[in-house]
Design an enzyme around this catalytic site. Sequence first.
Site, mmCIF file in Angstrom:
data_model
loop_
_atom_site.group_PDB
_atom_site.id
_atom_site.type_symbol
_atom_site.label_atom_id
_atom_site.label_comp_id
_atom_site.label_asym_id
_atom_site.label_seq_id
_atom_site.Cartn_x
_atom_site.Cartn_y
_atom_site.Cartn_z
ATOM 1 N N HIS A 192 -14.601 3.283 -0.678
ATOM 2 C CA HIS A 192 -13.619 2.239 -0.319
ATOM 3 C C HIS A 192 -12.460 2.798 0.479
ATOM 4 O O HIS A 192 -11.385 2.195 0.497
ATOM 5 C CB HIS A 192 -13.123 1.529 -1.594
ATOM 6 C CG HIS A 192 -14.217 0.785 -2.279
ATOM 7 N ND1 HIS A 192 -14.131 0.372 -3.586
ATOM 8 C CD2 HIS A 192 -15.451 0.390 -1.845
ATOM 9 C CE1 HIS A 192 -15.255 -0.253 -3.921
ATOM 10 N NE2 HIS A 192 -16.078 -0.255 -2.878
ATOM 11 N N ALA B 48 -11.608 8.414 -20.292
ATOM 12 C CA ALA B 48 -12.226 9.522 -19.551
ATOM 13 C C ALA B 48 -11.473 10.831 -19.749
ATOM 14 O O ALA B 48 -12.081 11.899 -19.885
ATOM 15 C CB ALA B 48 -12.273 9.163 -18.066
ATOM 16 N N ARG C 292 1.746 1.853 -3.508
ATOM 17 C CA ARG C 292 0.610 2.466 -4.230
ATOM 18 C C ARG C 292 0.461 3.929 -3.827
ATOM 19 O O ARG C 292 0.232 4.812 -4.666
ATOM 20 C CB ARG C 292 -0.681 1.692 -3.944
ATOM 21 C CG ARG C 292 -0.720 0.330 -4.605
ATOM 22 C CD ARG C 292 -1.992 -0.419 -4.265
ATOM 23 N NE ARG C 292 -3.178 0.272 -4.742
ATOM 24 C CZ ARG C 292 -4.421 0.001 -4.310
ATOM 25 N NH1 ARG C 292 -4.610 -0.927 -3.396
ATOM 26 N NH2 ARG C 292 -5.453 0.653 -4.781
ATOM 27 N N CYS D 288 0.736 2.270 16.629
ATOM 28 C CA CYS D 288 -0.145 3.341 17.106
ATOM 29 C C CYS D 288 0.493 4.070 18.293
ATOM 30 O O CYS D 288 1.023 3.439 19.208
ATOM 31 C CB CYS D 288 -1.472 2.709 17.534
ATOM 32 S SG CYS D 288 -2.583 3.834 18.381
ATOM 33 N N SER E 185 -15.629 -1.099 -13.707
ATOM 34 C CA SER E 185 -16.075 -2.340 -14.347
ATOM 35 C C SER E 185 -17.407 -2.804 -13.769
ATOM 36 O O SER E 185 -18.037 -3.718 -14.284
ATOM 37 C CB SER E 185 -15.027 -3.438 -14.128
ATOM 38 O OG SER E 185 -14.873 -3.663 -12.717
ATOM 39 N N ASN F 272 -16.391 4.875 -20.704
ATOM 40 C CA ASN F 272 -15.515 3.718 -20.514
ATOM 41 C C ASN F 272 -15.061 3.249 -21.896
ATOM 42 O O ASN F 272 -15.878 3.202 -22.810
ATOM 43 C CB ASN F 272 -16.296 2.598 -19.798
ATOM 44 C CG ASN F 272 -15.385 1.549 -19.197
ATOM 45 O OD1 ASN F 272 -14.436 1.098 -19.841
ATOM 46 N ND2 ASN F 272 -15.633 1.181 -17.963
ATOM 47 N N GLN G 289 -14.923 5.036 -5.935
ATOM 48 C CA GLN G 289 -14.448 3.775 -5.363
ATOM 49 C C GLN G 289 -12.932 3.843 -5.171
ATOM 50 O O GLN G 289 -12.334 2.927 -4.614
ATOM 51 C CB GLN G 289 -14.787 2.604 -6.288
ATOM 52 C CG GLN G 289 -16.280 2.447 -6.556
ATOM 53 C CD GLN G 289 -16.535 1.433 -7.652
ATOM 54 O OE1 GLN G 289 -16.599 0.227 -7.419
ATOM 55 N NE2 GLN G 289 -16.653 1.932 -8.872
ATOM 56 N N CYS H 209 -7.389 0.475 17.884
ATOM 57 C CA CYS H 209 -8.235 1.534 18.498
ATOM 58 C C CYS H 209 -8.736 2.555 17.486
ATOM 59 O O CYS H 209 -9.486 3.460 17.833
ATOM 60 C CB CYS H 209 -7.443 2.241 19.614
ATOM 61 S SG CYS H 209 -6.060 3.233 19.010
ATOM 62 N N TYR I 63 0.841 -1.220 0.000
ATOM 63 C CA TYR I 63 0.000 0.000 0.000
ATOM 64 C C TYR I 63 0.867 1.258 0.000
ATOM 65 O O TYR I 63 0.515 2.276 -0.591
ATOM 66 C CB TYR I 63 -0.959 -0.009 1.201
ATOM 67 C CG TYR I 63 -2.189 -0.855 0.940
ATOM 68 C CD1 TYR I 63 -2.231 -2.201 1.321
ATOM 69 C CD2 TYR I 63 -3.292 -0.333 0.285
ATOM 70 C CE1 TYR I 63 -3.347 -2.987 1.047
ATOM 71 C CE2 TYR I 63 -4.417 -1.112 0.017
ATOM 72 C CZ TYR I 63 -4.435 -2.444 0.398
ATOM 73 O OH TYR I 63 -5.550 -3.223 0.115
HETATM 74 N N1 APR Z 1 -10.976 5.960 -18.931
HETATM 75 C C1 APR Z 1 -12.144 5.396 -18.518
HETATM 76 N N2 APR Z 1 -12.265 4.107 -18.126
HETATM 77 C C2 APR Z 1 -11.135 3.364 -18.166
HETATM 78 C C3 APR Z 1 -9.882 3.870 -18.586
HETATM 79 C C4 APR Z 1 -9.840 5.226 -18.977
HETATM 80 N N3 APR Z 1 -8.693 5.793 -19.396
HETATM 81 N N4 APR Z 1 -8.963 2.865 -18.504
HETATM 82 C C5 APR Z 1 -9.627 1.772 -18.038
HETATM 83 N N5 APR Z 1 -10.923 2.071 -17.850
HETATM 84 C C6 APR Z 1 -11.999 1.219 -17.341
HETATM 85 C C7 APR Z 1 -11.836 -0.254 -17.642
HETATM 86 O O1 APR Z 1 -12.381 -0.553 -18.914
HETATM 87 C C8 APR Z 1 -12.664 -0.873 -16.513
HETATM 88 O O2 APR Z 1 -14.026 -0.969 -16.888
HETATM 89 O O3 APR Z 1 -11.982 1.326 -15.946
HETATM 90 C C9 APR Z 1 -12.545 0.158 -15.382
HETATM 91 C C10 APR Z 1 -11.644 -0.304 -14.266
HETATM 92 O O4 APR Z 1 -12.256 -1.414 -13.667
HETATM 93 P P1 APR Z 1 -11.558 -2.068 -12.390
HETATM 94 O O5 APR Z 1 -10.098 -2.226 -12.647
HETATM 95 O O6 APR Z 1 -12.381 -3.250 -12.002
HETATM 96 O O7 APR Z 1 -11.678 -0.939 -11.274
HETATM 97 P P2 APR Z 1 -12.972 -0.573 -10.417
HETATM 98 O O8 APR Z 1 -14.218 -0.789 -11.180
HETATM 99 O O9 APR Z 1 -12.739 0.779 -9.849
HETATM 100 O O10 APR Z 1 -12.886 -1.656 -9.223
HETATM 101 C C11 APR Z 1 -13.817 -1.507 -8.170
HETATM 102 O O11 APR Z 1 -12.638 -3.270 -7.015
HETATM 103 O O12 APR Z 1 -10.709 -4.309 -6.253
HETATM 104 C C12 APR Z 1 -11.741 -3.453 -5.904
HETATM 105 O O13 APR Z 1 -11.607 -1.855 -4.212
HETATM 106 C C13 APR Z 1 -11.228 -2.089 -5.529
HETATM 107 O O14 APR Z 1 -12.374 0.034 -5.769
HETATM 108 C C14 APR Z 1 -11.963 -1.139 -6.469
HETATM 109 C C15 APR Z 1 -13.161 -1.958 -6.899
#
Ligand code: APR
Length: 251
Positions: A118, A236, A69, A152, A194, A218, A100, A129, A66
């Site tokens: 999230h 996007a 990230r 902590c 997704s 998307n 998310q 705590c 993390y």
């Molecule tokens: N612009 C728009 N959409 C995009 C782009 C972009 N440049 N690049 C990728 N995508 C789309 C992909 O096509 C996909 O549909 O973003 C989506 C990403 O999907 P995921 O990787 O599943 O991410 P997300 O939907 O945010 O996942 C939800 O899953 O693992 C958990 O907690 C984690 O918050 C996350 C949750």
Amino acid sequence: MIPNQLIEQLQQAKHLVILTGAGVSAESGIPTFRDALTGLWENFDAEQLACKDGFLADPSLVWGWYEWRRNRVLKAQPNPAHLSIAKLAKRVPKLTLITQNVDDLHERAGSLDVLHLHGSLHHPRCINCGTPYRHLETEPVGSESRIDPPTCSRCKGLVRPGVVWFGEPLPADQWALSEQACQNCDLMMIVGTSGMVWPAADLPYMAEKLDVPIVQVNPTITSFNGLAKFNLCGKAGEVLPKLYAATFSDL
Ligand code: APR
């Protein structure tokens, strides 16, 4: 091509809800979760890294991941998608932004009152705590780094990432405000998700049940394609500036 009907609906919207996922940060260089080859879950084991048991089994591995990230986010910049969303909030009477994502790129683009379903990479807390932990400095870390989590200051418990792990409940206040917004809006936009994680994926269905028109941004097809009245197929960071310009540039 932005449909005229969508432009009109955005111009007349009284309360716009935007739900974002990892795709909105993809053009900032932040990996998504499920995109083929580049997605985090392609290269890392969610069960080992994104759950409480995984953390307790190997705190240094999970904390290190993390931190990697978080450092990627600190080095990243908001992209035109984040910036367009922040600009939209100044043009519609009311905008509720639900994400998310656990990065702070919406906030750094100028969005206010972002609802984080999230959690956040930037708000770690004590696993015992709940005392918030403030990061002291950011050491550059690789993805394989093991870093012992801090302890902590109050109870010496382990500090954990401030994200919602699989199997954990969403923050009740963020969820309630998100549900309420989806049930009271007159236009909903889904950007870069997704739709594979619940209950976040339920929100568009709540709006659709109330005949709220939905627009999706998307580059790929998702489970929301059938739900959306407008499917803008593209990145996007490219689509949202075009949508903003087509809707508000001559007003
Ligand atoms: N612009 C728009 N959409 C995009 C782009 C972009 N440049 N690049 C990728 N995508 C789309 C992909 O096509 C996909 O549909 O973003 C989506 C990403 O999907 P995921 O990787 O599943 O991410 P997300 O939907 O945010 O996942 C939800 O899953 O693992 C958990 O907690 C984690 O918050 C996350 C949750």
